[in-house]
Design an enzyme around this catalytic site. Structure first.
Site, mmCIF file in Angstrom:
data_model
loop_
_atom_site.group_PDB
_atom_site.id
_atom_site.type_symbol
_atom_site.label_atom_id
_atom_site.label_comp_id
_atom_site.label_asym_id
_atom_site.label_seq_id
_atom_site.Cartn_x
_atom_site.Cartn_y
_atom_site.Cartn_z
ATOM 1 C CE LYS A 123 -9.651 34.256 42.371
ATOM 2 N NZ LYS A 123 -10.980 34.249 43.001
ATOM 3 C CB SER A 174 -13.534 33.984 40.162
ATOM 4 O OG SER A 174 -13.461 34.319 41.718
ATOM 5 C CB SER A 220 -14.950 33.292 43.905
ATOM 6 O OG SER A 220 -15.805 33.844 43.061
#
Length: 442
Positions: free
Chosen positions: A77, A152, A176
């Protein structure tokens, strides 16, 4: 089987017997990305030449000197620092920004032989809210390009769900990691808070943010836990569903929304399957003492956000999403006493949730409201994920069910804090049932 379809554990077996090289595996994954990237858009940064260079370096290591994660390709990420790739946070402030340092988690993975594949997309700073002005990535769901992959950790969930990498790193501050896991039909784990170093990771909340893990098998999740040296206090013992006492948490407290039809059906079918395999399932609701958990969770985020985004606010306020500015400017007018009360109330709940969880072999709960919503501007509600983030407990999304439109829906399985390895043993058995009989397959 085409190499890109292999789980990390399956690929490793082929590396060991000599039937597949890391370079061949990496090339197959890159070919998969090339075929699907224009649709899924999971990558914030990917350099094929760098991937193949690193793969050849791993192939050159003699078999007797190879590390536990040798050749395992991992998408990271884009809020986690990587020394050979930019870290841009999906923010105009950090376009092409490339600090020459690895986060502690990346150092650990490289030391264990992992192939850091590329950087996956995220919402802005892994913190922006949903809505018309949402600054989200263009990433799509792995199974339907008209729907969100969740956020996210959008790119990591979609990349693993779309067979572009076997492992992905996310983060979780509310939901997330677990939400994209459910939406993309994969295993997703939020370990016990602070059990994996967050050094070199952009933090929204110091007391909530946790590294998230994505994989397509429990076996692959265990590879990661072992590399990060997550060890339970209790001895490792086999888990069997027959005779296990499971709690079914259909609704955490009355403040949470009702599950949609897909999740409601998954809970019902999941219960039937568990009982058919000999488990005792007790339907429960969390006691009233946990009623205000979500309110306090959001208050902590509001206060922590004031600190987390202050420097960027001073340096480039005009380039920041409005919700981040609202945090810094304390739009909700929370006092310091509000903040202290939220900290203290959540802290007091955590040993109580451990005691509650200890009455059961595990807690089974919804991961999401329903299937992934249509559109990319709304990454979906995190309401059902929030309790386990606030309570610092480990939680795993197990895939296996589907909603009214045929898209994946997972259920969460939860244990008390620092019982991560135990939780994986539970999820191994529950996963066999849910994946084998739940009605959805990749």
């Amino acid at each position: 089987m085409e190499p890109f379809r292999l789980t990390a554990s399956q690929a490793q077996a082929k590396f060991k017997d000599g039937s597949l090289t890391v370079e061949q595996y990496a090339q197959s994954l890159l070919d998969r990305v090339a075929a699907r990237d224009s649709t899924v858009n999971a990558w914030a940064y990917l350099n094929p030449e760098l991937v193949l260079e690193r793969a050849r370096e791993l192939d050159a290591i003699p078999p007797e000197k190879r590390s536990p994660l040798h050749g395992v390709a991992i998408g990271v990420k884009d809020v986690i620092l990587t020394k050979d790739m930019p870290t841009q946070y999906n923010s105009p402030i950090y376009v092409d920004d490339a600090p020459k340092i690895d986060a502690a988690s990346i150092q650990t993975l490289r030391a264990n032989g992992a192939l850091i594949f590329g950087k996956t997309t995220t919402t802005e700073f892994a913190a922006t809210v949903v809505g018309p002005s949402h600054k989200g990535p263009k990433t799509t769901n792995a199974h339907n390009s008209k729907r969100t992959p969740g956020g996210s950790s959008s790119g990591s969930g979609a990349a693993v769900g779309d067979l572009q990498v076997p492992i992905g790193l996310g983060t979780q501050t509310v939901g997330s990691t677990i939400r994209p896991g459910s939406f993309n039909g994969i295993y997703a784990m939020k370990p016990t808070w602070n059990s994996i170093s967050r050094e070199g990771q952009k933090l929204y909340s110091l007391i909530l943010d946790t590294l998230g893990l994505y994989a397509r098998s429990v076996e692959d999740l265990k590879l990661l836990l072992d590399a990060f040296q997550l060890v339970d206090d209790e001895p490792e013992e086999p888990f069997t569903l027959k005779g296990a006492k499971l709690a079914l948490l259909t609704l955490p407290t009355p403040e949470w929304p009702e599950p949609g039809p897909g999740t409601a059906a998954a809970l019902k079918k999941g219960t039937e399957l568990l009982r058919a395999h000999g488990a005792e399932v007790e339907e429960i609701t969390l006691p009233d003492e946990f009623r205000s958990m979500y309110k306090y969770h959001l208050q902590v985020l509001s206060g922590d956000g004031r600190v987390a985004f202050l420097a960027d606010y001073y340096g480039a306020k005009d380039k920041m999403h409005g919700s981040l500015i609202d945090h810094v400017e304390n739009k909700d007018k929370h006092t310091r006493q509000d903040q202290l009360k939220a900290f203290d109330e959540l802290a007091a709940m955590r040993p109580k949730i451990d005691a509650f969880a200890s009455k059961y072999s595990a807690i089974v709960a919804p991961s999401v409201l329903d299937e992934a919503p249509v559109g990319l501007e709304n990454t979906g509600s995190a309401a059902f994920c929030g309790p386990w983030t606030a309570m610092h407990t480990p939680v795993v999304n197990i895939p296996g069910f589907k909603g009214e439109n045929g898209l994946p829906i997972g259920l969460s399985v939860v244990a008390g804090r620092y019982r991560d390895q135990y939780l994986l043993r539970v999820c191994t058995e529950i996963g066999k049932v849910f994946e084998g009989e739940g009605g959805w397959s990749r």
